[in-house]
Design a protein around this motif. Structure first.
Motif, mmCIF file in Angstrom:
data_model
loop_
_atom_site.group_PDB
_atom_site.id
_atom_site.type_symbol
_atom_site.label_atom_id
_atom_site.label_comp_id
_atom_site.label_asym_id
_atom_site.label_seq_id
_atom_site.Cartn_x
_atom_site.Cartn_y
_atom_site.Cartn_z
ATOM 1 N N LEU A 647 17.557 -3.044 -13.659
ATOM 2 C CA LEU A 647 16.334 -2.722 -13.568
ATOM 3 C C LEU A 647 16.278 -1.085 -13.370
ATOM 4 O O LEU A 647 17.165 -0.511 -12.603
ATOM 5 N N LEU A 648 15.476 -0.381 -14.344
ATOM 6 C CA LEU A 648 15.234 1.006 -14.323
ATOM 7 C C LEU A 648 14.084 1.434 -13.909
ATOM 8 O O LEU A 648 13.005 0.825 -14.490
ATOM 9 N N TYR A 649 13.590 1.990 -12.773
ATOM 10 C CA TYR A 649 12.447 2.305 -12.497
ATOM 11 C C TYR A 649 12.188 3.962 -12.722
ATOM 12 O O TYR A 649 13.051 4.658 -12.147
ATOM 13 N N LYS A 650 11.275 4.371 -13.358
ATOM 14 C CA LYS A 650 10.856 5.690 -13.595
ATOM 15 C C LYS A 650 9.784 6.309 -13.006
ATOM 16 O O LYS A 650 8.831 5.513 -12.999
ATOM 17 N N PRO A 651 9.723 7.662 -12.688
ATOM 18 C CA PRO A 651 8.628 8.096 -12.245
ATOM 19 C C PRO A 651 7.251 8.162 -13.072
ATOM 20 O O PRO A 651 7.444 8.256 -14.087
ATOM 21 N N GLU A 652 6.137 8.119 -12.279
ATOM 22 C CA GLU A 652 5.115 8.288 -13.294
ATOM 23 C C GLU A 652 5.127 9.474 -13.982
ATOM 24 O O GLU A 652 5.534 10.492 -13.412
ATOM 25 N N ASN A 653 4.394 9.633 -15.148
ATOM 26 C CA ASN A 653 4.469 10.816 -16.185
ATOM 27 C C ASN A 653 5.902 11.377 -16.527
ATOM 28 O O ASN A 653 6.327 12.431 -16.195
ATOM 29 N N PHE A 654 6.869 10.446 -16.579
ATOM 30 C CA PHE A 654 8.090 10.394 -16.874
ATOM 31 C C PHE A 654 8.262 11.395 -17.935
ATOM 32 O O PHE A 654 7.458 11.249 -19.102
ATOM 33 N N ASP A 655 9.115 12.549 -17.904
ATOM 34 C CA ASP A 655 9.145 13.458 -18.934
ATOM 35 C C ASP A 655 10.622 13.495 -19.544
ATOM 36 O O ASP A 655 11.699 13.970 -18.518
ATOM 37 N N PRO A 656 11.197 13.011 -20.564
ATOM 38 C CA PRO A 656 12.629 13.004 -20.931
ATOM 39 C C PRO A 656 13.102 14.190 -21.283
ATOM 40 O O PRO A 656 14.584 14.227 -21.275
ATOM 41 N N GLU A 657 12.557 15.366 -21.154
ATOM 42 C CA GLU A 657 12.627 16.786 -21.384
ATOM 43 C C GLU A 657 13.406 17.110 -19.761
ATOM 44 O O GLU A 657 14.121 18.179 -19.530
ATOM 45 N N LYS A 658 12.991 16.356 -18.841
ATOM 46 C CA LYS A 658 13.389 16.732 -17.356
ATOM 47 C C LYS A 658 14.783 16.208 -16.961
ATOM 48 O O LYS A 658 15.277 15.281 -17.731
ATOM 49 N N LYS A 659 15.543 16.645 -15.906
ATOM 50 C CA LYS A 659 16.612 15.931 -15.361
ATOM 51 C C LYS A 659 16.322 15.373 -14.131
ATOM 52 O O LYS A 659 15.342 16.024 -13.117
ATOM 53 N N TYR A 660 16.711 14.109 -13.881
ATOM 54 C CA TYR A 660 15.951 13.270 -12.603
ATOM 55 C C TYR A 660 17.298 12.992 -11.645
ATOM 56 O O TYR A 660 18.225 12.244 -12.378
ATOM 57 N N PRO A 661 17.295 13.188 -10.429
ATOM 58 C CA PRO A 661 18.239 12.670 -9.419
ATOM 59 C C PRO A 661 18.097 11.023 -9.691
ATOM 60 O O PRO A 661 16.977 10.513 -9.907
ATOM 61 N N VAL A 662 19.290 10.171 -9.261
ATOM 62 C CA VAL A 662 19.161 8.804 -9.319
ATOM 63 C C VAL A 662 19.527 8.113 -8.096
ATOM 64 O O VAL A 662 20.619 8.624 -7.426
ATOM 65 N N MET A 663 18.716 7.269 -7.735
ATOM 66 C CA MET A 663 19.230 6.375 -6.513
ATOM 67 C C MET A 663 19.563 5.213 -7.255
ATOM 68 O O MET A 663 18.977 4.575 -7.804
ATOM 69 N N ILE A 664 20.872 4.549 -6.749
ATOM 70 C CA ILE A 664 21.394 3.299 -7.281
ATOM 71 C C ILE A 664 21.408 2.235 -5.946
ATOM 72 O O ILE A 664 22.262 2.517 -5.371
ATOM 73 N N TYR A 665 20.644 1.088 -6.111
ATOM 74 C CA TYR A 665 20.534 0.203 -5.207
ATOM 75 C C TYR A 665 21.071 -0.987 -5.773
ATOM 76 O O TYR A 665 20.657 -1.310 -6.895
ATOM 77 N N PHE A 666 21.631 -2.041 -4.989
ATOM 78 C CA PHE A 666 22.090 -3.054 -5.765
ATOM 79 C C PHE A 666 22.398 -4.341 -4.752
ATOM 80 O O PHE A 666 22.646 -4.058 -3.264
ATOM 81 N N TYR A 667 22.357 -5.554 -4.858
ATOM 82 C CA TYR A 667 22.669 -6.627 -4.330
ATOM 83 C C TYR A 667 22.543 -7.900 -5.107
ATOM 84 O O TYR A 667 21.552 -8.229 -5.553
ATOM 85 N N GLU A 668 23.711 -8.424 -5.418
ATOM 86 C CA GLU A 668 23.998 -9.408 -6.409
ATOM 87 C C GLU A 668 23.355 -9.001 -7.607
ATOM 88 O O GLU A 668 23.536 -8.209 -8.187
ATOM 89 N N LYS A 669 22.451 -10.072 -7.962
ATOM 90 C CA LYS A 669 21.723 -10.080 -9.228
ATOM 91 C C LYS A 669 20.309 -9.876 -9.193
ATOM 92 O O LYS A 669 19.631 -10.420 -8.231
ATOM 93 N N ARG A 670 19.527 -8.614 -9.549
ATOM 94 C CA ARG A 670 18.305 -8.419 -9.308
ATOM 95 C C ARG A 670 17.376 -8.473 -10.603
ATOM 96 O O ARG A 670 16.114 -8.221 -10.453
ATOM 97 N N SER A 671 17.860 -8.226 -11.839
ATOM 98 C CA SER A 671 17.267 -7.991 -12.989
ATOM 99 C C SER A 671 15.956 -9.241 -13.122
ATOM 100 O O SER A 671 15.072 -8.928 -13.695
ATOM 101 N N ASP A 672 16.273 -10.279 -12.790
ATOM 102 C CA ASP A 672 15.191 -11.338 -12.861
ATOM 103 C C ASP A 672 13.782 -11.163 -12.211
ATOM 104 O O ASP A 672 12.661 -11.461 -12.339
ATOM 105 N N ASN A 673 13.655 -9.750 -11.323
ATOM 106 C CA ASN A 673 12.499 -9.435 -10.480
ATOM 107 C C ASN A 673 11.932 -8.057 -11.211
ATOM 108 O O ASN A 673 11.357 -7.346 -10.695
#
Length: 914
Positions: A647-673
């Motif tokens: 799952l990829l969560y992007k900020p509102e008004n995402f701008d592909p010309e910018k660079k964003y810091p990344v937080m990676i959270y995980f626990y087993e499988k979560r993509s169904d959510n």
């Protein structure tokens, strides 16, 4: 002109967006959720609560015929009368008043009190009663409501002269409006139809009495003698009889030696069925106690009760400071001392099931507390089901799938017929008890037992579809996808494969796919949604329309569908929303449910006939004032080539010309959510995804697939490959990526920072750092050994410590801490009941010895995940400050640089920056 208009519209849109602000730590309390939904039998009245995280709830009472609704500030625990003529609810005091009283350390008796509200329908007229402790009405009752109140104004003037009010119980007649008062009431309950009320009176320490009050005649029709103890009578469904216990034991400790009484309502008589002196069939030292909880079968023809060994009174001659206190750990005891300590109160009340003839003869059906008995056909059947794990108790220390024995026990004499002795998932009786079904873990098939013929057949061996979980990656026998239920006539059993629902005939074993193979064809998972209330007749009716949930395994979209026993499948919705908490009106085709996704809160909806839905609530309107974000799927190949989802969560008004810091959270499988809604809330242990997205982070949640014996490397294979794949995008700030996880996720964080320097910072909550020491530890919340967890369960090692020592060491971060270069924030609390606290300490002490940047947050008297809201808010601030410092270059707060002196603990928190 058109260009000018578009420019104005774009400018207006940008202005609105610019006014939005990032989420901060002041917003938590106002965020709302929907709770305690109730739908009337005919579907014309609906109640639900709008609940802020902290503050006053609002109860909504809605007339579904015309859409009118009433708001009851602080209303809760609503009940709708079956005739839809009234709603009854409690009203809590103002949150601020309770808070103020706690600050002043007000005694419990003087704390602000609840009120009772009776809302007449359809007029919405409200009558309130003050200082109410509780209320009751019959499950189908429409005539009266009873409530305990300390408001003496409600007591008739002529009775107020006597200041000994006891605990006044008021019975309010819902038709006539008159009130009757009973004093010194301890407990009370109605029969199913609300025509009779049973209660117990308590006058003094050892003077108790049971009575039954008739709502129509407004007087007691039956009353017991005064005893030292009586239990609250329990009615049969028909309201013709009641059971209660009595005893004359006056000692304050030890068991009460109880007699069992049968009350006949029609002729107002009491019959003593059995006394403590009735020793026939009873094991030595066993009998009925205050914990016996007698009950009727559904049809009222059978009586059941609990029996247990009598516990001796406390020996007052022993002097505590002269008496040894110790626990003896016995190698062949069924439970470890930590388990017995955790379960002490449960064990003191735990009983074994016995049946009672109407002549008072008791038939113990088991005398083992590890032999779990369950009624069949709500107790109407002549047999009960036994699942006996007595002989397997020691092996559950390391084996989650021990060999168990399933038997049928005759309630008339206690004789047993063994059904199977194997490794199986729970045995499920058919509606009327003619058949038993279970999933045989060794054979990987569903088995069906014919009770009358005493024969067993394999139901699923002739099908090419698998009914066991094909994706389960634990080193244990795969379990079943599950069971949908039985039909009311016992003719069909509904079972699940990976995608579809099947109906198996109990007569010839033939199978019919109720979803017509559409699930497997389109990789969509169908599951039955049981909307029946507990009081409904069990079993699926032949003509019933089955409501199904639908999940698309590729797109992660969700929806609902219907089918019937003849396989008439009809898809109704499939959309980018989650639909949960379905509730059906008992007498009509009206449903209430909740619907939402990442961007839309879980509001309540109403639908008739499942044709179209109407949104009723609009919670969290303030969300539009804050920057939010979007959710999408992300695909990549792990290092071993496995195709994975995340799952990829992007900020509102995402701008592909910018660079964003990344937080990676995980626990087993979560993509169904993908379409789950996450409210903004203080953290119990993990990052709050909307919070970090709102503040300019991209949040990535990768799925993890495990190989037995290599949980650490499996995490590396999936998580780090996912981070590398994500970093290929130009809008990802590869130099500022972090990982955070809790418990099993916390372990993987600890492992990953020994394997890679890719991450700028890491947060590990309750991590196992040393599997060799954790293997022999205790899960203190349950008192269980941790061995099963490593051999078969989540840790997935697959071997015991002595035959897999190299695996335990290879997967333990502790032995690789010299490789760590990533700053890490550890949270491990001193009352953690799941992962021993010393695991976090071992990790921190190692990093400290090696001079690595590490911090350990230890919340005092806190559990595995934080429970105290004040601590959750504290953790949320520290998580933000820690990651902002390393990923955004924010100044380090004082708690990271100087710490918090113990002398200022609870007064100074070190949130300020240098």
């Amino acid at each position: 002109m058109k260009s000018a208009i578009l420019s104005v519209l774009c400018l207006a849109t940008l202005t609105v967006q610019a006014q939005k602000k990032p989420l901060d730590h002041t917003v938590y309390d106002q965020w709302q959720s929907i709770g305690n939904t109730v739908l009337s039998p005919k579907g014309n009245v609906l109640t639900y609560e709008i609940c802020p995280q902290e503050g006053d709830t609002t109860l909504i009472v809605r007339n579904n015929r015309n859409g009118r609704q009433l708001e009851i500030p602080r209303g809760c625990r609503a009940r709708i009368l079956d005739n839809e003529e009234a709603v009854i609810c409690m009203i809590k005091p103002f949150f601020k008043d309770i808070r103020e009283a706690k600050i002043k350390k007000t005694k419990a008796d003087n704390m602000p009190k609840d009120s009772l509200a009776i809302i007449s329908l359809p007029s919405f007229n409200v009558r309130k009663f003050a200082a109410v402790k509780s209320f009751q009405l019959g499950l189908r009752g429409t005539k009266a409501v009873a409530f305990l109140s300390s408001d003496t104004i409600l007591i008739p003037k002529k009775e107020r002269k006597d200041k000994d009010f006891g605990s006044p119980l008021l019975i309010y007649n819902l038709q006539g409006g008159h009130i009757d008062t009973l004093r010194h009431v301890a407990e009370y309950t109605f029969d199913r139809e609300g025509k009779l009320m049973a209660y117990t009176l308590k006058e003094g320490k050892n003077r108790q009495m049971a009575a039954i009050y008739d709502v129509n005649s407004r007087q007691n029709i039956l009353q017991s003698d005064t005893m030292a103890f009586v239990s609250l009578p329990t009615f049969n469904k028909q309201g013709t009889e009641a059971l209660f216990l009595s005893a004359n034991d006056t000692l304050s400790s030890g068991s009460k030696h109880c007699s069992l009484w049968l009350a006949n309502i029609h002729n107002s008589t009491l019959k003593c069925l059995t006394t403590p002196e009735n020793r026939k069939n009873m094991p030595e030292g066993w009998g009925l106690t205050e914990n016996s909880s007698p009950q009727f079968s559904h049809n009222g023809q059978h009586i059941f009760t609990g029996i247990q060994p009598f516990q001796a009174p406390r020996d007052t001659t022993l002097v505590p400071f002269e008496t040894a206190e110790l626990d003896i750990w016995n190698y062949n005891a069924p439970e470890l001392p930590p388990m017995t300590k955790v379960n002490l109160k449960r064990d003191q009340k735990r009983t074994c099931l016995a049946s009672v003839d109407h002549d008072g003869t008791l038939h113990p059906l088991t005398t083992s507390f590890y032999d779990h008995l369950s009624l069949i056909d709500r107790g109407d059947a002549p047999l009960v089901l036994s699942t006996d794990m007595t002989a397997a108790m020691v092996s559950t220390q390391w084996d989650e799938q021990p060999i168990l024995t399933a038997s049928l026990v005759n309630i008339a004499n206690g004789t047993r017929t063994e059904v199977t002795k194997a490794r199986f998932e729970r045995v499920v009786p058919s509606t009327k008890g003619r058949f038993l079904a279970w999933f045989d873990l060794t054979r990987h098939h569903w088995m069906l037992y014919d009770v009358n013929r005493k024969t067993t057949r394999n139901l699923t061996e002739g099908l090419k579809e698998n009914f066991w979980n094909e994706e389960d990656d634990h080193p244990m026998l795969p379990e079943a996808y599950g069971i949908g239920g039985w039909t009311a006539d016992d003719k069909y059993l509904l079972l699940y494969d990976r995608y579809d629902i099947w109906a198996f005939s109990t007569t010839d074993g033939k199978a019919q796919c109720l979803t017509r193979g559409e699930g497997r064809k389109h990789q969509r998972t169908y599951r039955y949604i049981d909307t029946r209330s507990k009081d409904d007749d069990p079993g699926i009716l032949k003509e019933e329309k089955l409501l199904l949930s639908v999940f698309d395994n590729k797109t992660k979209e969700r929806g609902i569908s219907t089918t019937t026993l003849n396989g008439a499948l009809k898809d109704i919705t499939l959309e980018g929303y989650s639909q949960t908490s379905f509730m059906k009106a008992r007498e009509t085709d009206v449903y209430a449910y909740r619907r939402g996704n990442f961007q839309h809160p879980m509001d309540i909806y109403l639908t008739k006939g499942l044709r179209s839905s109407q949104q009723l609530s609009h919670i969290n309107p303030q969300q539009q004032d804050y920057l939010w974000g979007t959710a999408e799927l992300f695909h990549w190949n792990a290092y071993d080539g496995t195709l994975l989802d995340g799952l990829l969560y992007k900020p509102e008004n995402f701008d592909p010309e910018k660079k964003y810091p990344v937080m990676i959270y995980f626990y087993e499988k979560r993509s169904d959510n993908l379409y789950a809604y996450y409210p903004v809330a203080p953290s119990r242990s993990i990052i709050n995804i909307p919070f970090f997205v709102s503040r300019g982070y991209v949040v990535f949640v990768p799925d993890i697939v495990y190989r037995p014996g290599t949980p650490g490397e499996s995490a590396y294979n999936c998580i780090v490959s996912g981070a590398e794949a994500l970093a290929q995008n130009s809008w990802i700030d590869r130099e500022n990526m972090a990982i955070q996880g809790q418990s099993w996720g916390g372990y993987q964080v600890a492992y990953l920072i020994t394997r890679t320097n890719l991450f700028k910072a890491a947060g590990a909550g309750a991590p196992v750092s040393n599997m060799t020491s954790a293997y022999g530890g205790i899960r203190w919340e349950s008192g269980m050994s941790r061995q099963f967890q490593y051999e078969q369960s989540q840790s997935r090692i697959g071997r015991d410590l002595w035959h897999g020592i190299e695996l335990y060491m290879e997967n333990s971060p502790l032995f690789k801490l010299p490789e760590v270069q990533t700053p890490v924030l550890i949270m491990h609390n001193d009352n953690d009941g799941a992962v021993p606290w010393y695991q976090g300490i071992e990790m921190f002490m190692g990093l400290r010895r090696l001079g690595k940047p590490a911090w350990l947050l230890e919340y005092n008297n806190e559990a595995h995940n934080l429970k105290e809201r004040r601590n959750c808010k504290d953790l949320s601030i520290r998580l933000q400050q820690f990651f902002d410092h390393y990923l955004k270059g924010a100044p380090a707060p004082a708690w990271m640089t100087r710490g918090v002196p113990t002398l200022r603990k609870g007064q100074y928190f070190g949130f300020e920056t240098e």
